[in-house]
Design a protein around this motif. Sequence first.
Motif, PDB file in Angstrom:
ATOM      1  N   VAL A 196      64.500 -45.567  57.507  1.00 19.45           N
ATOM      2  CA  VAL A 196      64.074 -46.339  58.667  1.00 19.45           C
ATOM      3  C   VAL A 196      65.277 -46.801  59.467  1.00 19.45           C
ATOM      4  CG1 VAL A 196      63.022 -48.511  59.381  1.00 19.45           C
ATOM      5  CG2 VAL A 196      61.875 -47.075  57.710  1.00 19.45           C
ATOM      6  N   PHE A 197      66.266 -47.316  58.770  1.00 21.30           N
ATOM      7  CA  PHE A 197      67.402 -47.892  59.477  1.00 21.30           C
ATOM      8  C   PHE A 197      68.526 -46.887  59.693  1.00 21.30           C
ATOM      9  CE2 PHE A 197      65.319 -51.493  57.333  1.00 21.30           C
ATOM     10  CZ  PHE A 197      65.006 -52.237  58.447  1.00 21.30           C
ATOM     11  N   LEU A 198      68.506 -45.760  58.959  1.00 19.40           N
ATOM     12  CA  LEU A 198      69.487 -44.682  59.055  1.00 19.40           C
ATOM     13  C   LEU A 198      70.892 -45.121  58.678  1.00 19.40           C
ATOM     14  CD1 LEU A 198      68.411 -42.688  62.210  1.00 19.40           C
ATOM     15  CD2 LEU A 198      67.994 -42.162  59.830  1.00 19.40           C
ATOM     16  N   SER A 199      71.280 -46.317  59.012  1.00 14.48           N
ATOM     17  CA  SER A 199      72.587 -46.806  58.605  1.00 14.48           C
ATOM     18  C   SER A 199      72.405 -48.162  57.958  1.00 14.48           C
ATOM     19  CB  SER A 199      73.528 -46.925  59.812  1.00 14.48           C
ATOM     20  OG  SER A 199      74.783 -47.418  59.426  1.00 14.48           O
ATOM     21  N   CYS A 200      72.459 -48.184  56.623  1.00 16.15           N
ATOM     22  CA  CYS A 200      72.280 -49.428  55.884  1.00 16.15           C
ATOM     23  C   CYS A 200      73.647 -50.085  55.782  1.00 16.15           C
ATOM     24  CB  CYS A 200      71.738 -49.144  54.496  1.00 16.15           C
ATOM     25  SG  CYS A 200      70.218 -48.184  54.508  1.00 16.15           S
ATOM     26  N   SER A 201      73.908 -51.103  56.569  1.00 10.18           N
ATOM     27  CA  SER A 201      75.257 -51.647  56.643  1.00 10.18           C
ATOM     28  C   SER A 201      75.304 -53.086  56.172  1.00 10.18           C
ATOM     29  CB  SER A 201      75.795 -51.571  58.078  1.00 10.18           C
ATOM     30  OG  SER A 201      74.988 -52.335  58.945  1.00 10.18           O
ATOM     31  N   PHE A 202      76.487 -53.500  55.781  1.00 10.85           N
ATOM     32  CA  PHE A 202      76.728 -54.871  55.362  1.00 10.85           C
ATOM     33  C   PHE A 202      77.814 -55.427  56.257  1.00 10.85           C
ATOM     34  CE2 PHE A 202      76.607 -58.543  53.094  1.00 10.85           C
ATOM     35  CZ  PHE A 202      77.710 -58.830  52.318  1.00 10.85           C
ATOM     36  N   ALA A 203      77.440 -56.347  57.124  1.00  9.18           N
ATOM     37  CA  ALA A 203      78.328 -56.781  58.194  1.00  9.18           C
ATOM     38  C   ALA A 203      79.507 -57.591  57.697  1.00  9.18           C
ATOM     39  CB  ALA A 203      77.541 -57.605  59.219  1.00  9.18           C
TER      40      ALA A 203
ATOM     41  N   PRO B 177      59.943 -43.117  63.152  1.00  9.59           N
ATOM     42  CA  PRO B 177      60.902 -44.012  63.812  1.00  9.59           C
ATOM     43  C   PRO B 177      60.316 -45.386  64.120  1.00  9.59           C
ATOM     44  CG  PRO B 177      59.937 -42.573  65.445  1.00  9.59           C
ATOM     45  CD  PRO B 177      59.332 -42.171  64.109  1.00  9.59           C
ATOM     46  N   TYR B 178      59.066 -45.655  63.720  1.00  9.03           N
ATOM     47  CA  TYR B 178      58.387 -46.868  64.134  1.00  9.03           C
ATOM     48  C   TYR B 178      58.606 -48.055  63.212  1.00  9.03           C
ATOM     49  CZ  TYR B 178      56.058 -43.655  67.269  1.00  9.03           C
ATOM     50  OH  TYR B 178      55.812 -42.711  68.226  1.00  9.03           O
ATOM     51  N   GLY B 179      59.399 -47.888  62.170  1.00  9.45           N
ATOM     52  CA  GLY B 179      59.656 -49.012  61.291  1.00  9.45           C
ATOM     53  C   GLY B 179      58.939 -48.867  59.970  1.00  9.45           C
ATOM     54  N   PRO B 180      59.247 -49.745  59.015  1.00 12.72           N
ATOM     55  CA  PRO B 180      58.653 -49.633  57.679  1.00 12.72           C
ATOM     56  C   PRO B 180      57.176 -49.989  57.685  1.00 12.72           C
ATOM     57  CG  PRO B 180      59.924 -51.656  57.875  1.00 12.72           C
ATOM     58  CD  PRO B 180      60.173 -50.878  59.130  1.00 12.72           C
ATOM     59  N   PRO B 181      56.403 -49.448  56.754  1.00 11.16           N
ATOM     60  CA  PRO B 181      54.989 -49.801  56.649  1.00 11.16           C
ATOM     61  C   PRO B 181      54.831 -51.258  56.209  1.00 11.16           C
ATOM     62  CG  PRO B 181      55.654 -48.428  54.802  1.00 11.16           C
ATOM     63  CD  PRO B 181      56.805 -48.434  55.753  1.00 11.16           C
TER      64      PRO B 181
END
Length: 283
Positions: free
Chosen positions: A13-20, A216-220
């Motif tokens: 869903v997010f394609l890039s799972c990041s930790f800011a 692309p619409y987000g998680p269920p």
Amino acid sequence: MTRLQSILSACAVFLSCSFADASVPPPPPAPPADLPEAYDGYATESLWYAYLFWVLGETVTRREAAFEALGLPGYSDDEGAWRTELEGPSYSAISWWIPAGTLFAFEEVCPVSAGYSNPQGCLWRYREAAFEARAHDIHAIVYDTFEGAIFAAHLARQGVPPDAVTRDYRSDFGQAAEVHARLDAMIVTQDVRADTCPGISEGIEALAQIELPLSPYGPPDDMPPPPPPAPPSGDTQILSIPAGYFPDMDVTITIESNGAGSMRGLMDDLVGPVRACIDSYAD
């Protein structure tokens, strides 16, 4: 939905799972205080950082070289050899924390003696290259091999003026062979097949069972919350998964992370069984 499906769904869903809040490593060490300010017009500090940053950069290139050296050809005329039939998931982690980082890949390999049409006896293989070292181990190479006078003479012979050696300048100063030998001695590689490490097949089979939504619409609505992020780090992680269920086109799912908990959970499921059997060998 299984735990592994939940992890991959969140990442897709997010394609890039990041930790800011990734932490930044401390600055590299300054040149020793007992050195002269310059060697034949070349500032010691400039020579030091030109060499230090070259050595740090070589931790990446030497790990890549060790990983590629484990690669098998797709064709061989050696009847006793193995060859790569199919490329599976691959992973790279490059870190701000020198020399952290790992490269690994799963590949289906077949004995050359089985032929090239519907070969029998094929197995999943796992190869990996990583450093068994810390930053101070790499810095020690620089301390041990820095020779300011020799470096200055090296540049003078090449016609490099002192003002050209800026903070962006990089050079091995003729020390590449020794540095590479010391770096290579710190790299640990793994090359195992499923016949001796069944955990390799376990990880592949876990991936094979996933039904990954590509919406692309987000998680269920029933999507569980993501797991907590990993401790602060500077890792840039890329996991590439070939999607073999499209027979008429090449599709690869790429998941990127900078310390996301979802990536950590996914890696535990994919590589955890492999690490367990590798560690059992060490015991």
